[in-house]
Design a protein around this motif. Structure first.
Motif, PDB file in Angstrom:
ATOM      1  N   ILE A  76       0.992  -0.833  -0.173  1.00 14.97           N
ATOM      2  CA  ILE A  76       0.074   0.351  -0.090  1.00 14.97           C
ATOM      3  C   ILE A  76       0.827   1.107  -0.088  1.00 14.97           C
ATOM      4  N   ASN A  79       3.182   2.085  -3.153  1.00 13.26           N
ATOM      5  CA  ASN A  79       2.100   1.665  -4.554  1.00 13.26           C
ATOM      6  C   ASN A  79       1.224   3.761  -4.216  1.00 13.26           C
ATOM      7  N   SER A 114      -5.407  -7.337 -10.770  1.00  5.90           N
ATOM      8  CA  SER A 114      -5.108  -7.607  -9.475  1.00  5.90           C
ATOM      9  C   SER A 114      -6.788  -7.631  -8.721  1.00  5.90           C
ATOM     10  N   TYR A 143      -2.004   1.585 -10.068  1.00  4.66           N
ATOM     11  CA  TYR A 143      -1.607   0.375 -10.099  1.00  4.66           C
ATOM     12  C   TYR A 143      -3.121  -0.250 -11.214  1.00  4.66           C
ATOM     13  N   ASN A 172      -5.180 -10.875  -3.127  1.00  5.54           N
ATOM     14  CA  ASN A 172      -3.920 -10.507  -2.986  1.00  5.54           C
ATOM     15  C   ASN A 172      -3.317 -11.782  -2.618  1.00  5.54           C
ATOM     16  N   SER A 185       6.946  -3.952   0.748  1.00  4.57           N
ATOM     17  CA  SER A 185       5.942  -5.435   0.859  1.00  4.57           C
ATOM     18  C   SER A 185       4.972  -5.104   1.112  1.00  4.57           C
ATOM     19  N   VAL A 187       1.565  -6.581   2.953  1.00  6.23           N
ATOM     20  CA  VAL A 187       1.221  -6.914   4.668  1.00  6.23           C
ATOM     21  C   VAL A 187       1.923  -8.163   5.302  1.00  6.23           C
ATOM     22  N   LYS A 194       8.351  -8.067  11.008  1.00  4.57           N
ATOM     23  CA  LYS A 194       8.951  -7.524  11.898  1.00  4.57           C
ATOM     24  C   LYS A 194       8.389  -8.149  12.869  1.00  4.57           C
ATOM     25  N   TRP A 209       0.023  -1.540  10.265  1.00  2.15           N
ATOM     26  CA  TRP A 209      -0.523  -0.230  10.092  1.00  2.15           C
ATOM     27  C   TRP A 209      -1.355   0.015   9.861  1.00  2.15           C
ATOM     28  N   ARG A 216      -8.905  -8.562   3.848  1.00  2.37           N
ATOM     29  CA  ARG A 216      -8.356  -9.036   2.203  1.00  2.37           C
ATOM     30  C   ARG A 216      -8.363 -10.548   2.363  1.00  2.37           C
ATOM     31  N   PRO A 275      -2.143   4.367   6.310  1.00  4.79           N
ATOM     32  CA  PRO A 275      -3.425   4.039   5.816  1.00  4.79           C
ATOM     33  C   PRO A 275      -3.888   2.510   5.462  1.00  4.79           C
ATOM     34  N   ASP A 276      -5.870   2.096   5.327  1.00  4.03           N
ATOM     35  CA  ASP A 276      -6.176   1.153   5.801  1.00  4.03           C
ATOM     36  C   ASP A 276      -6.347   0.521   4.097  1.00  4.03           C
ATOM     37  N   LYS A 281     -12.284  -6.384  -0.387  1.00  2.00           N
ATOM     38  CA  LYS A 281     -11.894  -6.673  -1.512  1.00  2.00           C
ATOM     39  C   LYS A 281     -11.961  -8.651  -1.875  1.00  2.00           C
TER      40      LYS A 281
HETATM   41  O1  GFB Z   1      -1.022  -5.228   1.509  1.00  2.00           O
HETATM   42  P1  GFB Z   1      -1.131  -4.056   1.782  1.00  2.00           P
HETATM   43  O2  GFB Z   1      -0.153  -3.290   1.477  1.00  2.00           O
HETATM   44  O3  GFB Z   1      -1.738  -3.795   0.117  1.00  2.00           O
HETATM   45  O4  GFB Z   1      -1.956  -3.981   2.719  1.00  2.00           O
HETATM   46  P2  GFB Z   1      -3.707  -3.799  -0.466  1.00  2.00           P
HETATM   47  C1  GFB Z   1      -3.159  -4.580   3.203  1.00  2.00           C
HETATM   48  C2  GFB Z   1      -4.241  -3.722   4.787  1.00  2.00           C
HETATM   49  O5  GFB Z   1      -2.554  -4.108   5.853  1.00  2.00           O
HETATM   50  C3  GFB Z   1      -3.703  -2.546   4.715  1.00  2.00           C
HETATM   51  C4  GFB Z   1      -2.550  -3.073   6.443  1.00  2.00           C
HETATM   52  O6  GFB Z   1      -4.746  -1.853   5.022  1.00  2.00           O
HETATM   53  C5  GFB Z   1      -2.189  -1.798   5.862  1.00  2.00           C
HETATM   54  O7  GFB Z   1      -2.672  -0.485   5.908  1.00  2.00           O
HETATM   55  N1  GFB Z   1      -1.141  -3.336   6.640  1.00  2.00           N
HETATM   56  C6  GFB Z   1      -0.840  -3.119   8.200  1.00  2.00           C
HETATM   57  C7  GFB Z   1      -0.031  -3.318   6.633  1.00  2.00           C
HETATM   58  N2  GFB Z   1       1.247  -3.576   8.537  1.00  2.00           N
HETATM   59  C8  GFB Z   1       1.300  -3.708   7.092  1.00  2.00           C
HETATM   60  C9  GFB Z   1       2.814  -3.472   6.876  1.00  2.00           C
HETATM   61  O8  GFB Z   1       3.546  -3.073   8.111  1.00  2.00           O
HETATM   62  N3  GFB Z   1       2.703  -3.571   5.670  1.00  2.00           N
HETATM   63  C10 GFB Z   1       1.534  -3.100   4.930  1.00  2.00           C
HETATM   64  N4  GFB Z   1       1.881  -3.369   3.099  1.00  2.00           N
HETATM   65  N5  GFB Z   1       0.409  -3.211   5.143  1.00  2.00           N
HETATM   66  C11 GFB Z   1      -2.030  -3.878  -2.305  1.00  2.00           C
HETATM   67  C12 GFB Z   1      -1.815  -2.621  -3.581  1.00  2.00           C
HETATM   68  O9  GFB Z   1      -3.126  -2.866  -1.571  1.00  2.00           O
HETATM   69  O10 GFB Z   1      -2.576  -4.607  -2.561  1.00  2.00           O
HETATM   70  C13 GFB Z   1      -1.748  -3.009  -4.879  1.00  2.00           C
HETATM   71  O11 GFB Z   1      -1.312  -1.702  -2.997  1.00  2.00           O
HETATM   72  C14 GFB Z   1      -1.616  -5.104  -5.381  1.00  2.00           C
HETATM   73  O12 GFB Z   1      -2.024  -2.307  -5.664  1.00  2.00           O
HETATM   74  C15 GFB Z   1      -1.765  -5.550  -3.783  1.00  2.00           C
HETATM   75  O13 GFB Z   1      -3.975  -4.291  -5.305  1.00  2.00           O
HETATM   76  C16 GFB Z   1      -2.426  -6.525  -3.837  1.00  2.00           C
HETATM   77  O14 GFB Z   1      -3.800  -5.399   0.054  1.00  2.00           O
HETATM   78  O15 GFB Z   1      -3.265  -2.925   0.650  1.00  2.00           O
END
Ligand code: GFB
Length: 317
Positions: A76, A79, A114, A143, A172, A185, A187, A194, A209, A216, A275-276, A281
């Motif tokens: 997130i 992106n 995606s 994206y 995801n 990376s 989540v 971590k 976060w 998800r 951000p959430d 989805k």
């Molecule tokens: O996996 P993620 O980065 O992508 O985040 P998205 C999913 C959720 O996990 C969000 C929370 O609500 C994040 O705030 N989260 C909690 C964290 N802790 C963490 C952390 O330490 N790192 C991360 N990264 N997230 C992506 C899209 O969206 O998913 C792309 O931005 C793509 O375009 C991909 O579609 C599959 O599911 O939010």
């Protein structure tokens, strides 16, 4: 969709574009079970964003089937903070490969998108027909627009030139060979890294976060690769096909499951300044399921495999 194979892989030359990535490497593992030749190109061979490089390589190596698993991807924060790279790189990569495939008469192409292509507040679970029915999630709109363009390219080349190009929209993903860098990376690998570090250091809490309430749907990458090979063999059509498990969890539940596998017993500290993203989805994968495909690896089993790989390849002791 029918259950019989309409495209046999035996004796085919199959290019996995993006073979070093998490999905590309899973595709290479899966294709090792098929009687086909797998082709790969390294970054030294070509820059996928450069049309002449891609045209020359495809003309020279003459693949029969291409999986477009090459993409600029990230979680997130990546992106949200690199909008130009996520839009430009992905548009160029997919346009170059799809156009070269058409020019060289490639028999079949499977484009990967995606679940973020769907509107931010789409009704759940999200069926394929919901594409372009509402505004996108702000954090990953760049994206998403690139991936929607990829679907449309496949449809356009099918309509105008009769190319057998199809699109698959995985939910995801997580698994071995994932990116564990905390800034870029997704989540699952982020929280795994971590929590591993916190356990080593005896830390009392780990930062998660957002609010922990977004949901998800997570698919293990080897299941995704299996679904993509299944679609290559059995599906030919203009519509894109969702690839998911049919179940989702909150981020808090996902964090708890990772803590269990890692053996981290401290607190989860939710950082609401982060951000959430999309609240939910969950894909409707009925079309894929009706064609005879189901995932085989549970979320917990996927986490165990991923953590074992992380310990062997990435973890600092
Ligand atoms: O996996 P993620 O980065 O992508 O985040 P998205 C999913 C959720 O996990 C969000 C929370 O609500 C994040 O705030 N989260 C909690 C964290 N802790 C963490 C952390 O330490 N790192 C991360 N990264 N997230 C992506 C899209 O969206 O998913 C792309 O931005 C793509 O375009 C991909 O579609 C599959 O599911 O939010």
């Amino acid at each position: 969709m029918t259950e019989s194979d309409i495209y046999a892989l035996d004796g085919k030359r199959v290019w996995v574009a993006g073979h070093n990535g998490m999905v590309g490497s899973a595709l290479c593992r899966r294709l090792a079970d098929e009687a086909c030749d797998v082709l790969t190109a390294s970054r030294n061979d070509m820059d996928l964003r450069t049309q002449a490089d891609v045209e020359d390589w495809v003309a020279d190596r003459r693949p029969d089937l291409i999986f477009v698993a090459a993409a600029k991807v990230g979680g997130i924060l990546a992106n949200d903070s690199l909008p130009a790279e996520f839009l430009y790189d992905n548009l160029m990569i997919e346009a170059n490969i799809i156009h070269a495939a058409y020019r060289q008469g490639v028999e079949k192409l499977v484009f990967l998108g995606s679940s973020c292509i769907y509107p931010r507040l789409a009704p759940q679970p999200m069926g394929e027909e919901l594409l372009l029915t509402g505004p996108l999630e702000d954090t990953n709109q760049w994206y998403a627009v690139a991936k929607i363009a990829g679907i449309k390219l496949c449809q356009a080349y099918r309509r105008q030139y009769g190319c057998d190009f199809i699109s698959a929209m995985p939910t995801n993903l997580f698994g071995i060979e994932d990116n564990f860098d905390l800034a870029s990376s997704h989540v699952v690998p982020a929280l795994m890294a971590k929590m591993h570090r916190a356990k080593q250091d005896g830390a009392a809490s780990v930062e998660v976060w957002g609010s922990g309430t977004p949901r998800r749907e997570l698919l293990y990458v080897d299941d995704c690769a299996d679904a993509l090979v299944h679609l290559a063999k059995t599906y030919s059509g203009e519509g894109h096909i969702n690839v998911g498990t049919g179940e989702d969890l909150t981020i808090a539940e996902i964090a708890a499951a990772i803590a269990k596998v890692v053996g981290f017993e401290g607190e989860l500290a939710f950082d609401r300044t982060k951000p959430d993203g999309t609240p939910k989805k969950l894909l409707d994968s009925r079309l894929l399921n009706e064609s005879g495909w189901r995932p085989a690896i549970s979320f917990e089993e996927g986490l165990r495999r991923t953590y074992a790989w992380y310990l062997a390849h990435k973890a600092t002791q």
